[in-house]
Write an enzyme that holds these catalytic residues in place. Structure first.
Site, PDB file in Angstrom:
ATOM      1  N   ASP A   1     -13.902 -64.332  46.205  1.00  0.00           N
ATOM      2  CA  ASP A   1     -14.774 -64.786  45.115  1.00  0.00           C
ATOM      3  C   ASP A   1     -16.185 -64.797  45.699  1.00  0.00           C
ATOM      4  OD1 ASP A   1     -16.292 -66.195  43.311  1.00  0.00           O
ATOM      5  OD2 ASP A   1     -15.086 -68.036  43.363  1.00  0.00           O
TER       6      ASP A   1
ATOM      7  N   GLU B   1     -14.074 -62.436  37.095  1.00  0.00           N
ATOM      8  CA  GLU B   1     -13.782 -63.795  37.572  1.00  0.00           C
ATOM      9  C   GLU B   1     -12.852 -64.554  36.621  1.00  0.00           C
ATOM     10  OE1 GLU B   1     -17.723 -65.271  38.215  1.00  0.00           O
ATOM     11  OE2 GLU B   1     -18.013 -63.915  39.903  1.00  0.00           O
TER      12      GLU B   1
END
Ligand code: AMP
Length: 578
Positions: A13, A152
């Site tokens: 991430d 995401e």
């Protein structure tokens, strides 16, 4: 694990403010700690006093006192030609992101005890083609083969999907991070995570809340001392940093005090600033940012043909969803309390690791399937004849927003001019009727047409959008079957393979701050950044702990260094929480 088992694919991430790395092990995603033993690595880069490159918490702490030697929030500039100057060199957002990725890669290798070469990296759903390419480039510079770029919120949905795969539900993921906001509507049925729509604002996040609060306090300062703080970067950076910390405290308490002694306000002047802030007052200052959350939520619901009341679960992701005002807003909009089974700042990295496991064919996830959608419309520029007037720059969509990807769509176009031999195909992304209001992705000159009167020759333009959200265009002359295809290349900031190689060499030639010295450097940088904010006894106490730690470092005796560092770190935490 035997040496012959393939090395795992990392799930990364790469956030605007923080980044995390994760790996799938024994049926679960595991977040990997960094060299400081922390899960969140600030996405910040800075030069230390010796010109070495610092990454992470130490860089972020250094940015407080030396903003000119630090770079952060560069994710917002991915895919643009903006550069950041650090020392004597300019860095592209890809290079800075590559430094973060390399640091995460090193942490993962230390944790796993083996080299890793592949990763799945997450990006905001609203990232366009240029930003996705730039993210892939950053991976390549860091020596990581980017197996997949995923959105995401899709990653967050996958992390929840792994947990909730026995359930059937329609859910919305609200992902409010440091710099971006994404809304995704999805359905989970028997392990199939089907993304139905996604929308977002690439310039809305926790940092906007920091800025709004800092502006509110700067206004108080202007009234009291007639200074324009925002015009003075060192003072403004300290104010924003203090507001970020105050914002976090206000997630726990109703009232906090912001103390900024000797705040530089320009022309060599310094003022002592102290302000007692209630959560209510802060929430008032945040109202404009909160209001901006409504647009993308509305759009995502509309694209999925759903009403807010059709949603069974609201999943919150991103550090900023820890703010009570954001949770309250979500509760009010959807009429239900959000589900909070996973830590909001870890869900995306976990989902990236789940995707990595799916890519690697891990049996623990063989019943999971994910389908995603194109977050924006892709098309070409066309012209139309209206009487004697020729209107150009009309956007002709080929692949509509919300199309399930991977997808391939074709549209037929006719020549507009007599004996036209060449077509200049301009590719755009966006939702506006006029190309000039959309984002130009690139153009391609195709010269394979046979001479014919206007409107008698046609071409098929096929757009193929892969799972990484990267677009390939194919042109076919209908009469002859002649084909040409291209992936858009000449975008601002897009690197060629030679430039990537050059950047890799440049990055590996950088003097990196040694990873094993990071705990000491970070403890000192955090203490120094706090020292300037304190006054009186607490400041003296901190100064003495810093001095003891420096002495211990000089002694080079590991047990003394560890004891002094632990003492300093505990003190910094205690003083910060005051
Ligand atoms: P992310 O990009 O998801 O890591 O989110 C980072 C953002 O979350 C930053 O703007 C942080 O200030 C914010 N954040 C993290 N923890 C909290 C908290 N406890 N309260 C309010 N905001 C937070």
């Amino acid at each position: 694990m035997s040496p012959s088992t393939p090395s795992p694919i990392l799930g990364i991430d790469l956030g605007t403010t923080y980044s995390l790395v994760s790996v799938f092990r024994n049926g679960h995603p595991v977040i990997i700690p960094n060299a400081l033993g922390e899960f969140l690595t600030p996405s910040a880069v800075a030069l230390d006093d010796h010109g070495n490159m610092l990454v992470g918490a130490a860089a972020r702490a250094r940015a407080v006192l030396h903003p000119e030697q630090a770079a952060f929030a560069f994710k917002r500039d991915m895919g643009t030609s903006r550069t950041y100057r650090l020392g004597s060199r300019d860095y592209s957002p890809q290079e800075l992101s590559a430094l973060i990725l390399s640091s995460l890669k090193r942490d993962a290798e230390a944790f796993l005890g083996r080299p890793v070469e592949e990763a799945v990296i997450t990006v905001p759903a609203y990232f366009g083609d240029p930003q996705r390419q730039a993210t892939k480039d950053a991976g390549a510079i860091a020596g990581l083969e980017v197996e997949r770029i995923i959105n995401e919120p899709t990653a967050a949905a996958l992390a929840y999907g792994l947990h909730e795969r026995q359930r059937e539900m329609k859910a919305v993921v609200l992902d409010l991070g440091g710099g971006t906001f994404d809304v995704t509507v999805l359905e989970i049925i028997e392990g199939v995570v089907e993304i139905q729509s996604s929308a977002g604002d690439a310039r809305l996040g926790g940092e906007d809340f920091d800025t709004l609060l800092a502006r509110h306090l700067a206004l108080q300062l202007r009234h009291a001392k007639s200074v324009d703080l925002e015009a003075h970067p060192p003072g403004w950076a300290r104010m924003r940093e203090a507001c970020e910390a105050a914002k976090r405290r206000l997630s726990q308490t109703d009232r906090t005090v912001i103390v900024l002694p000797e705040l530089p306000v320009g022309e060599g002047r310094k003022v002592d600033f102290e302000f007692s802030l209630t959560r209510e007052e802060a929430e008032h200052a945040w109202a404009p940012a909160l209001e901006r959350l409504r647009g993308p939520i509305h759009q995502a619901l509309q694209d999925a043909s759903l009403k807010a009341s059709d949603i069974d679960e609201v999943l919150l992701v991103g550090g900023s969803t820890r703010m009570p005002v954001v949770t309250g807003f979500a509760t009010q909009v959807f009429g239900r309390l959000p589900l909070r089974k996973l830590p909001p700042d870890e869900a995306v990295a976990m989902g990236a690791a789940v995707q990595a496991a799916m890519k690697a064919g891990d049996q623990a996830v063989d019943d999971l399937v994910v389908t995603d959608v194109a977050p924006f419309t892709l098309g070409v520029s066309t012209a139309a004849q209206q009487g004697h007037r020729r209107i150009t720059g009309i956007f002709s969509p080929i692949l509509e927003r919300g199309t399930v990807i991977p997808a391939s769509r074709v549209e037929r176009y006719w020549t507009a001019g007599d004996f036209q031999r060449e077509i200049r195909l301009e590719v755009y992304q966006g939702e506006h009727a006029q190309c000039s209001d959309n984002v130009k992705l690139g153009e391609y000159a195709f010269s394979g047409l046979a001479p014919a009167p206007a409107g008698e020759q046609s071409i098929d333009v096929r757009f193929t959008y892969d799972l990484n959200g990267i677009l390939e265009v194919e042109i076919t002359v209908v009469a002859t079957g002649r084909k040409e295809s291209f992936v858009i290349e000449q975008r601002p900031g897009k690197l060629t393979p030679a430039q990537i190689e050059e950047a890799r060499r440049a990055m590996s030639a950088l003097k990196l701050h040694p990873q094993d010295a990071l705990p000491n450097t970070t403890a000192l940088a955090r203490a120094d950044a706090l020292h300037v904010q304190l006054t009186g006894l607490p400041r003296e106490e901190l100064a003495s702990a810093i001095a003891s730690f420096r002495l211990a470092l000089q002694s080079q005796r590991p047990e003394l260094i560890t004891a002094a560092r632990d003492h300093l770190t505990a003190l910094v935490m205690r003083l910060r929480e005051r």
